[in-house]
Design an enzyme around this catalytic site. Structure first.
Site, PDB file in Angstrom:
ATOM      1  N   THR A   8      39.106  10.225 -27.484  1.00 47.33           N
ATOM      2  CA  THR A   8      37.878   9.868 -26.784  1.00 47.33           C
ATOM      3  C   THR A   8      38.181   8.610 -25.988  1.00 47.33           C
ATOM      4  O   THR A   8      39.110   7.878 -26.288  1.00 47.33           O
ATOM      5  CB  THR A   8      36.690   9.610 -27.740  1.00 47.33           C
ATOM      6  OG1 THR A   8      37.051   8.587 -28.669  1.00 47.33           O
ATOM      7  CG2 THR A   8      36.287  10.872 -28.472  1.00 47.33           C
ATOM      8  N   SER A   9      37.374   8.374 -24.971  1.00 46.60           N
ATOM      9  CA  SER A   9      37.614   7.231 -24.095  1.00 46.60           C
ATOM     10  C   SER A   9      37.246   5.909 -24.731  1.00 46.60           C
ATOM     11  O   SER A   9      37.774   4.877 -24.373  1.00 46.60           O
ATOM     12  CB  SER A   9      36.830   7.404 -22.795  1.00 46.60           C
ATOM     13  OG  SER A   9      37.281   8.549 -22.122  1.00 46.60           O
TER      14      SER A   9
END
Length: 184
Positions: A8-9
């Site tokens: 995930t970012s």
């Protein structure tokens, strides 16, 4: 062996992160490498570890294409590295598996389409910003730290250090230093 990779970012995307981990485990991945870092950042150590870990006839599994690569060139480089090791790639949400000729074809098509969509979106965004600027409606991102300059200066005069100020005011330490330098 199925080797999972999830990303995930940011750490704020916990639900998506946990969903990826769940899906990879359900798929049967024996080993999962995970990280919470933007794909724009070229340094993705867990992806590197996953690729290094994978052996001939293993399959690297990801839940979605955008969790693996950000552009066609990035995707091509990753796929080439995997192919050189005779490691397959499986993307769950697209049901793509590069261990077959059809899967490899679909991978190339999907990667090209994804990059095309991203470029179109960015072009539209630039057009919208240009229009807003022409109409004097675009102000840009609000300068968060500069709005808190007086508070930062007060805290500095009270003897607090830059790291402590940054944590309390919720801005980057470099922003604190910049404001202090400008005030000097």
């Amino acid at each position: 062996m199925l080797v999972g990779y999830c990303r995930t970012s940011s750490i704020e995307q916990m639900a998506g992160y946990q969903a990826q981990l769940r899906d990879l485990k359900l798929q049967g991945c024996e080993k999962v490498f995970s990280e919470q870092v933007s794909s724009v950042n070229s340094n993705r150590p867990e992806l590197e570890r996953a690729i290094d870990f994978a052996r001939e006839s293993d399959v690297l599994v990801v839940t979605r294409l955008d969790r693996l690569a950000r552009s066609v060139s990035d995707l091509s480089q990753i796929v080439a590295r995997l192919e050189a090791k005779q490691v397959g790639l499986k993307i769950l949400d697209m049901n793509i598996d590069t261990t077959s000729p059809t899967g490899r074809l679909l991978m190339n098509l999907v990667g090209s389409i994804a990059q095309f969509e991203r470029e179109i979106m960015l072009a539209r965004q630039r057009e919208g910003i240009a229009k807003a600027k022409a109409e004097h409606k675009f102000k840009g991102r609000a300068p968060t730290a500069r709005r808190k300059a007086s508070q930062i200066l007060e805290m500095h005069l009270a003897g607090q250090g830059a790291s402590q100020i940054a944590k309390i005011v919720k801005v980057g330490r470099s922003s604190v230093y910049r404001i202090l330098a400008e005030a000097a």
